[in-house]
Write an enzyme that holds these catalytic residues in place. Structure first.
Site, PDB file in Angstrom:
ATOM      1  N   GLU A  44       0.840  -1.195   0.000  1.00 53.73           N
ATOM      2  CA  GLU A  44       0.000   0.000   0.000  1.00 53.73           C
ATOM      3  C   GLU A  44       0.881   1.252   0.000  1.00 53.73           C
ATOM      4  O   GLU A  44       2.026   1.215   0.472  1.00 53.73           O
ATOM      5  CB  GLU A  44      -0.887  -0.021   1.264  1.00 53.73           C
ATOM      6  CG  GLU A  44      -1.821   1.185   1.363  1.00 53.73           C
ATOM      7  CD  GLU A  44      -2.962   0.982   2.357  1.00 53.73           C
ATOM      8  OE1 GLU A  44      -2.963  -0.012   3.102  1.00 53.73           O
ATOM      9  OE2 GLU A  44      -3.868   1.851   2.369  1.00 53.73           O
ATOM     10  N   ASN A 192     -12.337  -1.325  -1.218  1.00 57.04           N
ATOM     11  CA  ASN A 192     -11.681  -1.946  -0.065  1.00 57.04           C
ATOM     12  C   ASN A 192     -12.415  -1.518   1.197  1.00 57.04           C
ATOM     13  O   ASN A 192     -12.744  -0.337   1.362  1.00 57.04           O
ATOM     14  CB  ASN A 192     -10.215  -1.467   0.012  1.00 57.04           C
ATOM     15  CG  ASN A 192      -9.561  -1.839   1.341  1.00 57.04           C
ATOM     16  OD1 ASN A 192      -9.269  -3.009   1.584  1.00 57.04           O
ATOM     17  ND2 ASN A 192      -9.365  -0.857   2.207  1.00 57.04           N
ATOM     18  N   GLU A 193     -12.644  -2.454   2.085  1.00 62.40           N
ATOM     19  CA  GLU A 193     -13.304  -2.168   3.364  1.00 62.40           C
ATOM     20  C   GLU A 193     -14.420  -1.143   3.166  1.00 62.40           C
ATOM     21  O   GLU A 193     -14.441  -0.071   3.797  1.00 62.40           O
ATOM     22  CB  GLU A 193     -12.282  -1.740   4.427  1.00 62.40           C
ATOM     23  CG  GLU A 193     -11.304  -2.865   4.726  1.00 62.40           C
ATOM     24  CD  GLU A 193     -10.462  -2.686   5.992  1.00 62.40           C
ATOM     25  OE1 GLU A 193     -10.462  -1.610   6.603  1.00 62.40           O
ATOM     26  OE2 GLU A 193      -9.800  -3.686   6.379  1.00 62.40           O
ATOM     27  N   TYR A 261      -7.202  -9.077  11.309  1.00 59.52           N
ATOM     28  CA  TYR A 261      -5.931  -8.742  11.949  1.00 59.52           C
ATOM     29  C   TYR A 261      -5.931  -9.267  13.375  1.00 59.52           C
ATOM     30  O   TYR A 261      -6.970  -9.261  14.051  1.00 59.52           O
ATOM     31  CB  TYR A 261      -5.746  -7.220  11.987  1.00 59.52           C
ATOM     32  CG  TYR A 261      -5.375  -6.624  10.641  1.00 59.52           C
ATOM     33  CD1 TYR A 261      -4.078  -6.715  10.162  1.00 59.52           C
ATOM     34  CD2 TYR A 261      -6.328  -5.987   9.852  1.00 59.52           C
ATOM     35  CE1 TYR A 261      -3.726  -6.180   8.930  1.00 59.52           C
ATOM     36  CE2 TYR A 261      -5.977  -5.449   8.610  1.00 59.52           C
ATOM     37  CZ  TYR A 261      -4.675  -5.549   8.157  1.00 59.52           C
ATOM     38  OH  TYR A 261      -4.314  -5.020   6.935  1.00 59.52           O
ATOM     39  N   GLU A 318      -6.327  -9.319   3.468  1.00 63.40           N
ATOM     40  CA  GLU A 318      -5.519  -8.658   4.510  1.00 63.40           C
ATOM     41  C   GLU A 318      -5.530  -9.545   5.742  1.00 63.40           C
ATOM     42  O   GLU A 318      -6.606  -9.855   6.273  1.00 63.40           O
ATOM     43  CB  GLU A 318      -6.056  -7.254   4.856  1.00 63.40           C
ATOM     44  CG  GLU A 318      -5.787  -6.238   3.764  1.00 63.40           C
ATOM     45  CD  GLU A 318      -6.206  -4.823   4.115  1.00 63.40           C
ATOM     46  OE1 GLU A 318      -6.134  -4.449   5.300  1.00 63.40           O
ATOM     47  OE2 GLU A 318      -6.601  -4.096   3.180  1.00 63.40           O
ATOM     48  N   GLN A 367       1.765  -6.181   5.684  1.00 60.82           N
ATOM     49  CA  GLN A 367       2.046  -5.868   4.302  1.00 60.82           C
ATOM     50  C   GLN A 367       3.481  -6.284   3.976  1.00 60.82           C
ATOM     51  O   GLN A 367       4.213  -6.680   4.877  1.00 60.82           O
ATOM     52  CB  GLN A 367       1.865  -4.377   4.085  1.00 60.82           C
ATOM     53  CG  GLN A 367       0.430  -3.920   4.337  1.00 60.82           C
ATOM     54  CD  GLN A 367       0.143  -2.516   3.812  1.00 60.82           C
ATOM     55  OE1 GLN A 367       0.948  -1.894   3.130  1.00 60.82           O
ATOM     56  NE2 GLN A 367      -1.028  -1.996   4.149  1.00 60.82           N
TER      57      GLN A 367
HETATM   58  O1  AHR Z   1      -3.213  -2.634   6.155  1.00 59.02           O
HETATM   59  C1  AHR Z   1      -3.511  -1.406   6.760  1.00 59.02           C
HETATM   60  C2  AHR Z   1      -4.981  -1.031   6.605  1.00 59.02           C
HETATM   61  O2  AHR Z   1      -5.771  -1.958   7.291  1.00 59.02           O
HETATM   62  C3  AHR Z   1      -5.528  -1.067   5.213  1.00 59.02           C
HETATM   63  O3  AHR Z   1      -5.262   0.104   4.513  1.00 59.02           O
HETATM   64  C4  AHR Z   1      -6.991  -1.231   5.439  1.00 59.02           C
HETATM   65  O4  AHR Z   1      -7.640  -1.901   4.400  1.00 59.02           O
HETATM   66  C5  AHR Z   1      -7.067  -1.986   6.754  1.00 59.02           C
HETATM   67  O5  AHR Z   1      -7.938  -1.386   7.641  1.00 59.02           O
END
Ligand code: AHR
Length: 513
Positions: A44, A192-193, A261, A318, A367
């Site tokens: 990113e 995205n999201e 995450y 992600e 990432q």
């Molecule tokens: O990876 C960091 C961020 O996490 C990304 O930009 C977003 O899609 C997610 O919330």
């Protein structure tokens, strides 16, 4: 001791009865291929991922590069066998207007990166730079389109610009900018999201908008359709997946995303240090990471209702650990160190993806460089490989191999209120007929003995590599970049159809049979 008891004690059956951890590799039941694309990565425009990470600028004479792309990074990622790379975001994707990033660099507009640190983005790394870099890496690009602040026309034009071979306004523009033949990009994210930074939409609203965008992205790549990925749920938002699956016709979508995450909380200063943590913190992180199994299972169950033939992929685009940034670094840059904790997290998560290989056919670790659970960290002209890198490199033998189902009974790893399986295992057979078994000892305090029964497999030998270190907090630094690295593993013994493996605490092993 009588003869009967002695025989019982020495037989493979009795060995497996005594072992704390028992695994059967059903080598006679493999039918699903583990897509190499679950080993994908994410780049990113965030902090030092692109600028300083992948790209140091064409004029850089200190760091060896090709068209500004660091060659040390290219070499490492090729060795790891990076199969795809998602770009330009993330949250950044829904602020990105791709036409800002084409044409002469000096004329490109400068914008503010509103999501990540409020820094100036000079657009010097744009579409050509990224797609040419993917060619250099030998990886497939995955472009994330702007739905939140873009237009249907913009995204449709981007598809045309990069994929249309002959005479059209967009392909002519591409050719004027120096690229004759199209790049044939297959993977496209539609926002995205969308529930958050991508526009704070409801699931119903996004499903409708998705249909509109996807309609105008139809062009094929050669004889294949492009692969459109709908912006997916966060962790356990099952309603999001249900709404998308119900409202988007199957012929309009090839993948539905999921983000998860492992963190301690989303509030200020809640995420904990990447390197200074207790065993309880470690157990917390692992507990969060292992939830991936349940999340993937439940999202897949919903998808099965609408798509029993599993034509639509679940794309975990992600995943990874999210801690506080390293002290004295920009909080908007998400730069964190990477320890053995992250290696264990990566190994166990990849084993989960293997188990669900029928539905999970793509994933992207967040990432690639200098951001979150990175595989590479850079500092000036220095570069280091993190423990997570080594796991992905060791595991690449599973890419496009046939998953061999596992039966597993393991000891429990218990820390305070956290309880989880001590051991995580997966197996596959590659095209050359070699079987690989990946084993992770999550337990931070105890070695684990594992008896593996090989069903339907006659192995003639075993070899392998191990990644481990004295402490779960251990990591590589620019002063000591190889503190944590894989070495030959000698803790596996093959006796007939049985394998006994001794795993030290916090270790990742990949065996070849
Ligand atoms: O990876 C960091 C961020 O996490 C990304 O930009 C977003 O899609 C997610 O919330």
């Amino acid at each position: 001791m009588n003869k009967y008891i002695l025989t019982l004690l020495l037989s493979p059956l009795s060995l497996s009865a005594l072992a704390q951890n028992r695994v059967t590799v059903n080598a006679d039941q493999g039918k699903t291929v583990i897509s190499r694309h679950i080993y994908g990565h994410f780049a990113e425009h965030l902090g030092r991922c692109i600028y300083d990470g992948f790209y140091v600028g064409e004029g850089n004479t200190k760091i060896p590069n090709k068209n500004g792309v660091r060659l040390d990074v290219v070499e490492a990622l090729k060795k790891m066998k990076i199969p795809n790379l998602r770009w330009p975001g993330g949250c950044f994707a829904d602020t990105y207007h791709w036409k800002d990033g084409i044409g002469p660099k000096a004329k490109r507009p400068k914008i503010v990166n509103t999501w990540w640190g409020g820094v100036t983005e000079d657009n010097s790394f744009g579409t050509h730079d990224f797609l040419n870099m993917c060619e250099l890496l030998g990886t497939e690009p995955y472009l994330a389109g702007n739905v939140g602040s873009g237009t249907v026309q913009d995204l449709s034009d981007w598809v045309q610009y990069v994929n249309f071979p002959s005479n059209s306004p967009m392909s002519n523009l591409r050719q004027q900018n120096g690229r004759q033949v199209p790049w044939n990009v297959r993977y496209w994210g539609v926002g995205n999201e969308a529930w958050g930074c991508g526009g704070n939409m409801t699931a119903d609203y996004y499903a409708n908008i998705y249909r509109q965008y996807a309609t105008f992205m139809e062009p094929k790549v050669g004889n294949e359709k492009i692969f459109r990925i709908a912006s997916g749920a966060s962790s356990d938002d099952f309603n999001w997946t249900e709404t998308l699956m119900k409202n988007i016709p199957g012929k309009m979508v090839e993948g539905v995303a999921l983000h998860h995450y492992s963190t301690f909380g989303w509030g200020p200063n809640e995420k904990g240090s990447a390197t200074e943590f207790t065993e309880t913190d470690y157990a917390h992180t692992m507990n969060e990471a292992l939830k991936m199994d349940t999340f993937v299972q439940k999202h897949s169950d919903i998808m099965d209702k609408y798509d029993p033939q599993k034509k639509i992929a679940l794309v975990v685009d992600e995943w990874g650990a999210w801690y506080e940034v390293e002290p004295k670094t920009n909080p908007g840059f998400l730069y964190q160190q990477n320890t053995m904790r992250d290696a264990i997290l990566a190994g166990a998560t990849l084993n989960i993806f293997h188990k669900h290989a029928e539905r999970v056919r793509m994933a992207n670790l967040a990432q690639a460089i200098n951001v979150l659970q990175a595989v590479i960290l850079t500092k000036g002209d220095k570069m280091l490989l993190t423990p997570t890198y080594h796991v992905l490199e060791m595991y690449n033998v599973h890419q496009d191999a046939t998953m061999l189902p596992i039966d597993i009974k393991t000891e429990e790893y218990k820390v305070g209120d956290y309880k989880m399986p001590a051991v995580s295992v997966s197996a596959s057979r590659d095209k050359a007929g070699k079987t690989h078994i990946s084993l992770v000892n999550i337990d931070a305090g105890k070695q684990q003995e594992i008896t593996v029964t090989l069903k339907g497999l006659k192995a003639s030998g075993v070899a392998g590599r191990i990644l481990t270190s004295a402490k779960v907090q251990d990591h590589n630094t620019f002063e000591n970049p190889t503190k944590v690295k894989p070495v030959a593993f000698t803790g596996a013994k093959l006796t007939g159809d049985n394998l006994t493996v001794t795993l030290p605490p916090v270790s990742v092993v990949v065996l070849e049979l």
